[in-house]
Design an enzyme around this catalytic site. Structure first.
Site, PDB file in Angstrom:
ATOM      1  N   LYS A  38      -2.219  -8.516  49.187  1.00  0.00           N
ATOM      2  CA  LYS A  38      -2.568  -8.607  50.673  1.00  0.00           C
ATOM      3  C   LYS A  38      -3.780  -8.943  51.091  1.00  0.00           C
ATOM      4  O   LYS A  38      -4.798  -9.063  50.108  1.00  0.00           O
ATOM      5  CB  LYS A  38      -2.637  -6.907  51.261  1.00  0.00           C
ATOM      6  CG  LYS A  38      -2.242  -6.935  52.645  1.00  0.00           C
ATOM      7  CD  LYS A  38      -0.736  -6.849  52.945  1.00  0.00           C
ATOM      8  CE  LYS A  38      -0.458  -6.441  54.087  1.00  0.00           C
ATOM      9  NZ  LYS A  38       1.158  -6.271  54.330  1.00  0.00           N
ATOM     10  N   GLY A  68       6.022  -5.330  69.816  1.00  0.00           N
ATOM     11  CA  GLY A  68       5.516  -6.704  69.489  1.00  0.00           C
ATOM     12  C   GLY A  68       6.841  -7.259  68.469  1.00  0.00           C
ATOM     13  O   GLY A  68       7.807  -6.934  68.772  1.00  0.00           O
ATOM     14  N   ASN A  69       6.637  -8.073  67.685  1.00  0.00           N
ATOM     15  CA  ASN A  69       7.750  -8.883  66.918  1.00  0.00           C
ATOM     16  C   ASN A  69       8.859  -7.971  66.305  1.00  0.00           C
ATOM     17  O   ASN A  69      10.183  -7.890  66.414  1.00  0.00           O
ATOM     18  CB  ASN A  69       6.973  -9.745  65.859  1.00  0.00           C
ATOM     19  CG  ASN A  69       8.389 -10.469  65.037  1.00  0.00           C
ATOM     20  OD1 ASN A  69       8.777  -9.871  63.973  1.00  0.00           O
ATOM     21  ND2 ASN A  69       8.794 -11.594  65.454  1.00  0.00           N
ATOM     22  N   GLY A  99       5.871   0.345  69.845  1.00  0.00           N
ATOM     23  CA  GLY A  99       5.338  -0.935  69.527  1.00  0.00           C
ATOM     24  C   GLY A  99       6.251  -1.932  69.785  1.00  0.00           C
ATOM     25  O   GLY A  99       7.436  -1.972  69.381  1.00  0.00           O
ATOM     26  N   GLY A 131       9.121  -4.401  66.805  1.00  0.00           N
ATOM     27  CA  GLY A 131       9.578  -3.611  67.621  1.00  0.00           C
ATOM     28  C   GLY A 131      10.748  -4.098  68.599  1.00  0.00           C
ATOM     29  O   GLY A 131      11.687  -3.706  68.546  1.00  0.00           O
ATOM     30  N   TYR A 132      10.557  -5.178  68.974  1.00  0.00           N
ATOM     31  CA  TYR A 132      11.522  -6.131  69.776  1.00  0.00           C
ATOM     32  C   TYR A 132      12.699  -6.288  68.944  1.00  0.00           C
ATOM     33  O   TYR A 132      13.795  -6.071  69.554  1.00  0.00           O
ATOM     34  CB  TYR A 132      10.712  -7.459  70.444  1.00  0.00           C
ATOM     35  CG  TYR A 132      11.838  -8.177  70.844  1.00  0.00           C
ATOM     36  CD1 TYR A 132      12.556  -7.844  72.067  1.00  0.00           C
ATOM     37  CD2 TYR A 132      12.229  -9.480  70.197  1.00  0.00           C
ATOM     38  CE1 TYR A 132      13.589  -8.603  72.543  1.00  0.00           C
ATOM     39  CE2 TYR A 132      13.426 -10.210  70.580  1.00  0.00           C
ATOM     40  CZ  TYR A 132      14.088 -10.052  71.735  1.00  0.00           C
ATOM     41  OH  TYR A 132      15.004 -10.531  72.354  1.00  0.00           O
TER      42      TYR A 132
HETATM   43  N1  GLU Z   1       3.486  -8.479  56.131  1.00  0.00           N
HETATM   44  C1  GLU Z   1       4.646  -8.200  55.948  1.00  0.00           C
HETATM   45  C2  GLU Z   1       4.988  -7.146  54.977  1.00  0.00           C
HETATM   46  O1  GLU Z   1       3.761  -5.994  54.922  1.00  0.00           O
HETATM   47  C3  GLU Z   1       5.492  -9.332  55.007  1.00  0.00           C
HETATM   48  C4  GLU Z   1       4.941  -9.897  53.699  1.00  0.00           C
HETATM   49  C5  GLU Z   1       5.557 -11.296  53.203  1.00  0.00           C
HETATM   50  O2  GLU Z   1       6.540 -11.704  53.929  1.00  0.00           O
HETATM   51  O3  GLU Z   1       5.028 -11.599  52.086  1.00  0.00           O
HETATM   52  O4  GLU Z   1       5.793  -6.607  54.313  1.00  0.00           O
END
Ligand code: GLU
Length: 431
Positions: free
Chosen positions: A109, A232-233, A230, A235-236
């Site tokens: 991350k 956003g993407n 929420g 939740g929508y």
């Molecule tokens: N940020 C998203 C997650 O937490 C997607 C991660 C990704 O596609 O690598 O799962």
């Protein structure tokens, strides 16, 4: 996430469930340590030129947790309250998430401590490019594959991808996922997280309808009510696809407000209304018409305690906690955000019989279509949206089934079962 303390708590709870799972599986101390410690922590600061000619220094991270199953995989978030502990917790959860759905990745991350809403578009672009330059030598399509997360999107991925290719001096289509389709992104990636959540919810409902339990007698999908925190993407798309499945979305919220529409609201009309007003507050949309007579406004935090069947936290972490856990009335919670329920609230609610589809399964649709984007980028051949959606469905249904079976066989909640499945897979690959 309000402060470093909350990041710490999130990390402790991710590590504590890994540890207890590993102990219950009889793993030895070395293996437990390997599952808990991140393999690499990149922490750095970098300057960015502002539009007024000044410069500001930002703090950033890329944390590579575990690579036993494949390259590190995980998004990059831009948030003013992010910190090393939070990014590490999220990297740890990515290792588990990828293993739960059975895709060939470890977990990673990234994060930058910044409020992107305070930056102009060109400042945001410079920040994104400087960030990726800092980690360019630590990532790669067979090493570590970033993607979007909170406050980042396909445009930001395109800037980062462009900058990365400049640094390494070659094309590398699969190094970043969640790119715009025109730049080698995958069809279906935008809706993937919401779609994945609805696939596993549908699978759960069909299991529950077959087995009458204390909390569930046979029901019709159209009678179930849903509140989505929420819009956003994630939740929508969750609301839209759940609505198409016949569920009644009675409430949605965003950071500015919440609405309640007793007869069920229309997610598309609500999105159009939100685009006009900048918030869902005041959008009471039934069918294609939005009118005050269809609904009422509620305080945005009260969405979590509404008397609904299904609650879907789809925004940030720790929103269901000791302060509101006793007021939660939903029988099912679908964790579409990462870590929306604190450990204390989780223990309380599961004891009460609330069924929680854990984040590492519920929101894994995003990383699953990231995987499909990566495969397409590597092979240089792109699939139709239907093909992508079909593959997503197959992977998510299998993951749900594996977790459900484990939960039934061992008589444990879905979250514990998901960690069992994931840790068994990682450990098998270590042998
Ligand atoms: N940020 C998203 C997650 O937490 C997607 C991660 C990704 O596609 O690598 O799962």
């Amino acid at each position: 996430m309000k402060n470093k303390n909350e990041g710490k708590k999130m990390l402790e709870s991710a590590q504590s469930i890994i540890k207890s799972t590993a102990l219950s599986l009889g793993l030895d101390a070395f293996v437990i340590d390997k599952l808990i410690q991140p393999e690499m922590v990149h922490e750095f600061s970098f300057p960015v030129s502002m539009d007024d000619g000044s410069k500001r220094v930002f703090k950033g991270w890329r944390i590579q947790h575990n690579s036993v199953l494949g390259p590190y995989k995980g998004g990059i978030r831009f948030h003013q309250d992010t910190c090393r502990e939070e990014v590490q917790a999220l990297a740890t959860l990515m290792s588990v998430k990828c293993a739960v759905v059975g895709i060939p990745y470890g977990g990673g991350k990234g994060g930058v401590m910044v409020n992107p809403k305070e930056l102009s578009k060109s400042e945001l672009e410079r920040l994104s490019r400087e960030y990726i330059k800092k980690i360019a030598h630590f990532i790669g399509q067979d090493k570590d594959v970033p993607a979007p997360d909170v406050n980042t999107n396909p445009t930001i991925m395109a800037w980062m991808h462009d900058e990365y290719e400049k640094v390494v001096g070659r094309k590398e289509p699969a190094v970043i996922t969640g790119k715009p389709v025109e730049r080698g992104g995958s069809l279906g990636r935008t809706s993937a997280t919401g779609r994945g959540g609805v696939i596993v919810l549908k699978a759960l409902l069909s299991k529950l309808n077959k087995s009458t339990t204390k909390n569930f007698v046979a029901f019709k999908t159209s009678e179930l009510t849903v509140a989505v925190q929420g819009f956003g993407n994630v939740g929508y798309y969750f609301s839209k696809l759940a609505h198409e499945l016949g569920l009644k979305i009675v409430s949605v919220s965003d950071s500015k407000g919440a609405v309640y529409v007793q007869d069920g609201l229309d997610p598309d009309a609500t999105l159009n209304c939100k685009r006009e007003k900048g918030t869902v507050a005041g959008c009471y949309c039934k069918g294609s018409v939005c009118d005050i007579k269809y609904g009422k406004s509620i305080e945005k935090n009260n969405i979590l305690t509404l008397p609904v069947d299904i609650l879907v936290p789809a925004a940030l972490e720790n929103v269901i906690n000791k302060d509101n856990m006793k007021q939660i009335k939903a029988k099912i919670i679908v964790e579409m955000a990462n870590g929306p329920i604190t450990k204390e609230a989780y223990d309380y609610l599961s004891k009460k019989g609330v069924i929680i589809i854990p984040d590492v399964l519920a929101n894994a649709g995003g990383v699953t279509v990231s995987y499909l984007e990566w495969v397409q980028g590597k092979q240089g051949y792109w699939w139709s949206e239907d093909e992508v959606n079909e593959k997503l469905k197959e992977i998510m249904e299998k993951a749900f089934d594996d977790v459900w079976k484990k939960s039934k066989n061992k008589n444990i909640p879905l979250k514990q079962a998901a960690f069992d499945v994931a840790i068994e897979r990682i450990v098998k690959a270590m042998e």
